[in-house]
Design a protein around this motif. Structure first.
Motif, short mmCIF file in Angstrom:
data_model
loop_
_atom_site.label_atom_id
_atom_site.label_comp_id
_atom_site.label_asym_id
_atom_site.label_seq_id
_atom_site.Cartn_x
_atom_site.Cartn_y
_atom_site.Cartn_z
N GLN A 596 0.81 -1.22 0.00
CA GLN A 596 0.00 0.00 0.00
C GLN A 596 0.85 1.27 0.00
O GLN A 596 0.33 2.37 0.22
N GLY A 597 2.13 1.11 -0.24
CA GLY A 597 3.04 2.25 -0.40
C GLY A 597 4.07 1.85 -1.44
O GLY A 597 3.78 1.17 -2.41
N GLY A 598 5.33 2.29 -1.23
CA GLY A 598 6.43 1.80 -2.04
C GLY A 598 6.91 0.49 -1.46
O GLY A 598 7.29 0.42 -0.30
N LEU A 599 6.89 -0.58 -2.24
CA LEU A 599 7.13 -1.93 -1.73
C LEU A 599 8.63 -2.20 -1.56
O LEU A 599 9.42 -2.00 -2.48
N GLY A 600 8.98 -2.68 -0.38
CA GLY A 600 10.33 -3.14 -0.10
C GLY A 600 10.30 -4.50 0.56
O GLY A 600 9.28 -4.90 1.15
N ILE A 601 11.40 -5.22 0.48
CA ILE A 601 11.52 -6.55 1.07
C ILE A 601 12.79 -6.56 1.91
O ILE A 601 13.86 -6.18 1.43
N GLY A 602 12.67 -6.99 3.16
CA GLY A 602 13.82 -6.99 4.05
C GLY A 602 14.05 -8.33 4.72
O GLY A 602 14.80 -8.40 5.70
N ASN A 603 13.42 -9.38 4.23
CA ASN A 603 13.56 -10.70 4.84
C ASN A 603 14.97 -11.25 4.68
O ASN A 603 15.71 -10.87 3.77
N ASN A 604 15.31 -12.20 5.55
CA ASN A 604 16.52 -12.99 5.34
C ASN A 604 16.18 -14.08 4.34
O ASN A 604 15.63 -15.12 4.68
N LEU A 605 16.50 -13.83 3.08
CA LEU A 605 16.12 -14.75 2.01
C LEU A 605 16.85 -16.08 2.12
O LEU A 605 16.43 -17.07 1.50
N ASN A 606 17.91 -16.12 2.91
CA ASN A 606 18.62 -17.39 3.10
C ASN A 606 17.77 -18.40 3.85
O ASN A 606 18.08 -19.60 3.84
N HIS A 607 16.73 -17.94 4.53
CA HIS A 607 15.88 -18.83 5.31
C HIS A 607 14.58 -19.18 4.60
O HIS A 607 13.76 -19.90 5.16
N TRP A 608 14.38 -18.70 3.39
CA TRP A 608 13.11 -18.94 2.69
C TRP A 608 13.06 -20.34 2.08
O TRP A 608 14.07 -20.86 1.58
N ALA A 609 11.85 -20.90 2.07
CA ALA A 609 11.56 -22.13 1.35
C ALA A 609 11.07 -21.77 -0.05
O ALA A 609 10.74 -20.62 -0.34
N GLU A 610 10.98 -22.78 -0.91
CA GLU A 610 10.51 -22.53 -2.28
C GLU A 610 9.11 -21.93 -2.29
O GLU A 610 8.78 -21.10 -3.13
N GLU A 611 8.28 -22.34 -1.35
CA GLU A 611 6.93 -21.80 -1.27
C GLU A 611 6.95 -20.29 -1.01
O GLU A 611 6.13 -19.54 -1.55
N ASP A 612 7.92 -19.84 -0.20
CA ASP A 612 8.04 -18.41 0.07
C ASP A 612 8.45 -17.65 -1.18
O ASP A 612 7.91 -16.56 -1.47
N PHE A 613 9.40 -18.19 -1.93
CA PHE A 613 9.81 -17.54 -3.18
C PHE A 613 8.64 -17.45 -4.16
O PHE A 613 8.47 -16.44 -4.85
N ALA A 614 7.81 -18.49 -4.23
CA ALA A 614 6.67 -18.49 -5.14
C ALA A 614 5.65 -17.43 -4.73
O ALA A 614 5.13 -16.69 -5.57
N THR A 615 5.35 -17.36 -3.43
CA THR A 615 4.40 -16.36 -2.94
C THR A 615 4.91 -14.95 -3.21
O THR A 615 4.17 -14.08 -3.71
N ALA A 616 6.17 -14.72 -2.89
CA ALA A 616 6.75 -13.40 -3.09
C ALA A 616 6.76 -13.02 -4.57
O ALA A 616 6.45 -11.88 -4.93
N SER A 617 7.12 -13.96 -5.43
CA SER A 617 7.17 -13.67 -6.87
C SER A 617 5.80 -13.25 -7.38
O SER A 617 5.69 -12.33 -8.21
N ARG A 618 4.75 -13.91 -6.90
CA ARG A 618 3.41 -13.56 -7.35
C ARG A 618 3.05 -12.14 -6.93
O ARG A 618 2.57 -11.34 -7.73
N TYR A 619 3.27 -11.81 -5.65
CA TYR A 619 2.86 -10.49 -5.19
C TYR A 619 3.74 -9.38 -5.75
O TYR A 619 3.25 -8.27 -5.99
N VAL A 620 5.00 -9.65 -6.01
CA VAL A 620 5.84 -8.66 -6.67
C VAL A 620 5.32 -8.37 -8.07
O VAL A 620 5.23 -7.21 -8.50
N ALA A 621 4.93 -9.42 -8.78
CA ALA A 621 4.39 -9.24 -10.13
C ALA A 621 3.07 -8.46 -10.08
O ALA A 621 2.81 -7.59 -10.92
N VAL A 622 2.23 -8.77 -9.11
CA VAL A 622 0.97 -8.04 -8.97
C VAL A 622 1.23 -6.57 -8.66
O VAL A 622 0.59 -5.67 -9.22
N TYR A 623 2.18 -6.33 -7.76
CA TYR A 623 2.48 -4.95 -7.39
C TYR A 623 2.94 -4.14 -8.61
O TYR A 623 2.57 -2.97 -8.75
N LYS A 624 3.71 -4.74 -9.47
CA LYS A 624 4.15 -4.02 -10.66
C LYS A 624 2.96 -3.62 -11.54
O LYS A 624 2.99 -2.58 -12.20
#
Length: 736
Positions: A596-624
Motif C-alpha cells: 500500500q506504499g512503495g514496496l520493499g523486502i527486508g527478509n533474510n532470504l537465506n531462510h526462505w523455502a521454495e513456497e516463500d519464493f513463489a508467494t513473493a514472486s506472485r505479489y511482486v508481479a501483482v504490485y508491478k
C-alpha cells in the motif's frame, strides 16, 4: 500550472516561480482587499484603517462578483485592545498583543515593542507580496502569498529585514498565521508518536487553551509532526464536511500553535520553534522563514488528504520529467546480515532477490570504515577492504548483471567517537564548550551549520557517488541533538544553529542532486523522525517507521497517509515473527500490508523455502501491475484501523479511473459476526470493471466478474474473511 518550490534549497526561504498557468489573484483598491482563488478555495485578507493586515475569509470558493469583506474590529475592553481583537495575518509582539505573535524581536537598547503595519504590495500572477514595517523603526517584513490553481493550497512565508544600525535579536519568527471563520465547535486533528509507534492520529477540541504541536529536537521528530487538520464536531467526517489543513515545510525544530483568541476565532501560527531560539540579525541582513502550506476541503478528511497528496506529487516532490518517478521494488540486506556484510554474502542475497523480481538491491550498514557494530566507523565513508577487498565494483557489477540497480545506506550527519574523522576534528560535532557530549546510539551529530563540515560531507558523498555506480542512497539520521551549541561561534550566534543546520542540509542535498541527477534518495530517521514537506522537496521517498510488523503498519500507514502521499512511503515485508513485537503473520498478509506504499523486502532470504519464493514472486508481479495506481492514484480509506482490533480497508483509484486496487485486512475475526459489503468509491459509475483477486484464486460465487462502477460503489463487494491475520486484495480494471 503553478509550481511551489523551496528557495531554502539554496538560500533558506521560498520561491514561487511562475509557470505556464497561474492561479487567480486580485486587489480591490477601494476596499484595500486582496483575494486569491484556486481550486475550490477562496482566500482573502485586507488592510484595515489602522494599517494592520487582517484575515477576511478562507474557505469554499465564492463567486467573482460576490461581496467579500469584514467589519472593522474594535477593542473589546481595556483588557483586550485592538491588537488582540483584529485577526492579524502577521502580528508583531507589541501594541498590547497577548495572542501568539508571528514575530518577536529585541533591540540593543532593550526595546521589544514591534507593531507591523502595511507599507506596499506587489501583485504576481500567482499571488502577492505585502511589505510591512514597524511604526517607528526601519524593521520590515515581506509577506509572500501564493495559491495553487489545482488544489487551492496556499503557500505563505516571510522575510524579516533589519534596516537599523544595530543588531536585532529575533526571539520568535513564524511563517504565517491562518485564521478560521468563527465557529464554536472546531476539532483539531494531529499526528503524534515515538520510535516504533509513529503517526498516531489524535483529536481534541480547539479552545482558548492553546494546543502546541512542536519539536525541540533539532529535526522534525516523531513526537509531533508539523501537520494539522481542523474540522467541525459532528459535521466533519472522512467523507464529508469542512476541513482546514496545513503542513510546515521545515525539517528542524518547529512549532504550530492552535488556539481560540479573545474574539472566539481560531488562529494557527507556525514556523521556527522559539524554544531556545535566538537569531542575531546584523544591519542589512535578512531572515527567511519556512513555507507554511494550508488548504481547505468541503468534503471531509479523505478529500483533504487527497488534495494534499496531489499537491505533494505535483508541486513538492523531485521530478524526473513530468512526474515524480515511480518507486522501485527494493531489497534491503539489514535484517539478513546486520553489520556482517561482505561481498560473497551480499551477492548470494542479490541472486535470491533477483529471483522474485526485485528491481533495486540496497546494502545497509557495515560496509565502510571500522564498522563492525554501532560503536565505530561513522564518519569514515571509505570502503572496508577486509569485507570488500576489491571495493564495491564487483558487487555492483553482479547486482547490475542480475537486472537490478544498486543502492547503499549512509548516515552522513553522524560520527562515532571511534572514527578517524572525530579524532581529526573533535570540534566538528554539536556541543557546548566545557560540557559533556551526550551520545545516542553511540554517536554524535556533526554540526552541519558549519560550512567546513557541510563542504566536507559534500566532497565525501560526491566522491562515493562518482567512484561507484550507485543509483540510490538510504540517508539515515539515528539520533536527535543534545547540548545544541556551535563550538567556536560567538555567544550571540550560538542559537543560529537551529536555522543554519537545516539550511545547509537542504543545500547539501540539492547540490548532490545537481551533481548526480539520477541518484534517488530516501529520507530515514530511525523510522519517521524526519518527514515533512521540506525534506520531501529534496528526497524521493521516506521511511515511515522502523516498525515493520504488518498489523502495526496498518495503523502507521493510516496516520502517515492522512498527511503524506502513499507514493513517498516505503513499506517492507520482513521476517516472521517480527523482530520488534514477535508477532507471527502469514507472508501473504505481510505483502498485502506493505503493497500500500512503495514496496520493499527486508527478509533474510537465506531462510526462505521454495513456497516463500513463489508467494513473493506472485505479489511482486501483482504490485508491478498496480504500482502506478497505488503511488499516483487517489486513496480512499474505507475502513480505518483502530488499536486493539485492527481492521483496514483501503482503495487506490488511478487518476484516469481505469484501474483500482482494493486491500482488506483484519487482525482477527470473532464469533460468526457478518461483514458488511465493501462499497468502493472514486470509480466511473458509467464504466464497467472486471475484478480479480491478487492471489490468483477464483472469486466467490456472490461476486460478479464484471459490473459497473455504480454497482461496485452501490452494492459493493462481499469479502468473507475468517480467522486471524486474514487479508484479501483485488484489482479492478475498466473494460468498457
Amino acid at each position: 500550472m503553478l509550481r511551489l518550490v523551496h528557495k531554502s534549497l539554496l538560500l533558506g526561504a521560498c520561491l514561487f516561480p511562475l509557470a505556464s498557468a497561474a492561479a487567480e489573484s486580485g486587489y480591490d483598491a477601494d476596499k484595500r482587499l486582496f483575494r486569491l482563488d484556486g481550486g475550490a478555495v477562496t482566500y482573502a485578507f485586507k488592510i484595515d484603517p489602522d494599517g494592520l493586515v487582517r484575515s477576511v475569509y478562507w474557505g469554499r470558493r465564492i463567486g467573482a462578483g460576490d461581496p467579500i469583506d469584514a467589519a472593522q474590529a474594535k477593542a473589546a475592553s481595556g483588557f483586550d485592545v485592538a491588537a488582540n481583537v483584529v485577526p492579524q495575518e502577521y502580528a508583531g509582539w507589541g501594541g498590547g498583543l497577548f495572542a501568539e505573535p508571528a514575530l518577536k524581536i529585541a533591540m540593543p537598547d532593550g526595546n521589544r515593542d514591534l507593531v507591523l503595519v502595511y507599507g506596499s504590495h506587489r501583485m504576481d500572477a500567482d499571488g502577492v507580496t505585502v511589505e510591512m514595517h514597524d511604526i517607528r523603526l526601519p524593521i520590515t517584513v515581506s509577506l509572500r502569498y501564493a495559491i495553487d490553481r489545482a488544489t487551492g493550497i496556499v503557500a505563505r512565508s516571510s522575510t524579516i529585514r533589519n534596516g537599523t544600525r544595530g543588531d536585532l535579536r529575533i526571539d520568535q519568527a513564524m511563517s504565517a498565521t491562518y485564521v478560521l471563520p468563527f465557529a464554536p465547535d472546531y476539532q483539531l486533528h494531529s499526528l503524534t508518536g515515538r520510535w516504533g509507534a509513529e503517526w498516531t492520529r489524535q483529536q481534541r477540541p480547539v479552545s482558548a487553551a492553546a494546543t502546541v504541536l512542536e519539536s525541540r529536537r533539532g529535526s522534525t521528530g516523531s513526537e509531533n509532526n508539523p501537520w494539522f487538520a481542523i474540522g467541525r464536531a459532528g459535521r466533519s467526517t472522512e467523507q464529508d464536511g469542512p476541513v482546514w489543513f496545513g503542513a510546515l515545510a521545515w525539517s528542524g525544530s518547529h512549532r504550530i500553535t492552535v488556539a481560540q483568541d479573545v474574539a472566539g476565532r481560531v488562529r494557527i501560527t507556525g514556523g521556527y520553534n522559539p524554544f531556545d531560539f535566538a537569531y542575531r540579525l546584523r544591519p542589512g541582513e535578512t531572515l527567511d522563514t519556512p513555507v507554511f502550506y494550508a488548504g481547505y476541503s468541503g468534503h471531509g478528511m479523505g478529500d483533504a488528504s487527497r488534495l494534499l497528496h496531489r499537491f505533494e506529487r505535483d508541486r513538492i516532490l523531485p521530478k524526473q520529467g513530468a512526474a515524480p518517478p515511480l518507486r522501485k521494488i527494493l531489497y534491503n540486506s539489514w535484517e539478513a546480515t546486520e553489520f556482517k556484510v561482505d561481498e560473497a554474502g551480499q551477492i548470494s542475497l542479490a541472486e535470491k532477490a533477483a529471483r522474485i523480481g526485485v528491481e533495486r538491491f540496497v546494502m545497509d550498514d557495515g560496509w565502510f570504515g571500522a564498522r563492525n557494530n554501532d560503536r565505530a566507523g561513522l564518519g569514515d565513508w571509505t570502503v572496508n577492504r577486509r569485507k570488500f577487498p576489491n571495493g564495491l565494483k564487483p558487487l555492483i557489477d553482479k547486482v547490475k548483471s542480475l537486472g537490478m540497480e544498486f543502492g547503499l545506506w549512509v548516515e552522513p550527519e553522524m560520527v562515532n567517537a571511534d572514527s578517524d574523522l572525530y579524532r581529526a576534528h573533535p570540534d566538528w560535532v554539536i556541543g557546548m564548550t566545557g560540557r559533556p557530549r551526550t551520545e545516542g546510539r553511540n554517536q554524535m551529530v556533526l554540526n552541519l551549520a558549519r560550512r567546513d563540515v557541510r563542504d566536507h560531507l559534500l566532497a565525501e558523498l560526491d566522491r562515493l557517488l562518482s567512484s561507484n555506480d550507485i543509483a540510490f542512497l538510504k540517508w539515515d539520521y539515528n539520533r536527535n541533538w543534545s547540548e545544541p551549541g556551535m563550538i567556536g561561534a560567538a555567544p550571540a550566534d550560538q542559537q543560529k544553529i537551529y536555522v543554519d543546520y537545516v539550511r545547509n542540509l537542504y543545500w547539501l542535498l540539492a547540490e548532490l542532486r545537481k551533481r548526480h541527477p539520477n541518484v534517488e534518495i530516501e529520507s530515514c530517521s530511525g523510522g519517521g523522525g524526519r518527514v515533512d514537506l521540506g525534506i520531501m522537496a529534496l528526497t524521493d521517498q521516506v521511511w515511515a517507521s522502523d516498525n515493520t510488523d504488518p498489523v502495526d503498519r496498518l495503523l502507521i500507514q493510516d496516520g502517515f497517509t492522512q498527511a503524506y502521499a502513499p507514493g513517498t512511503m516505503m513499506a517492507w515485508v520482513t521476517d516472521s515473527p517480527n523482530w520488534l513485537n514477535k508477532r507471527a503473520t502469514p507472508l501473504a498478509f505481510r505483502f498485502l500490508s506493505a503493497m500500500q506504499g512503495g514496496l520493499g523486502i527486508g527478509n533474510n532470504l537465506n531462510h526462505w523455502a521454495e513456497e516463500d519464493f513463489a508467494t513473493a514472486s506472485r505479489y511482486v508481479a501483482v504490485y508491478k501491475r498496480i504500482r502506478q495506481t497505488v503511488q499516483r492514484g487517489e486513496l480512499y480509506r474505507l475502513v480505518r484501523p483502530t488499536p486493539g482490533d485492527v481492521q483496514s480497508t483501503t482503495l487506490y483509484v488511478a487518476a484516469d479511473r481505469s484501474q483500482a486496487a482494493l486491500f482488506s485486512l483484519v487482525q482477527g475475526t470473532y464469533r460468526l459476526d457478518p461483514r458488511a459489503p465493501i462499497q468502493l468509491a472514486g470509480l466511473d459509475p458509467q464504466a464497467r470493471y472486471r475484478i480479480e483477486r491478487m492471489d490468483g484464486e477464483p472469486l466467490i460465487t456472490e461476486i460478479p466478474s464484471v459490473a459497473s462502477g455504480a454497482y461496485w460503489m452501490g452494492r459493493g463487494i462481499d469479502v468473507p474473511l475468517r480467522g486471524d491475520f486474514q487479508a484479501a486484495g483485488f484489482i479492478l480494471t475498466r473494460v468498457g
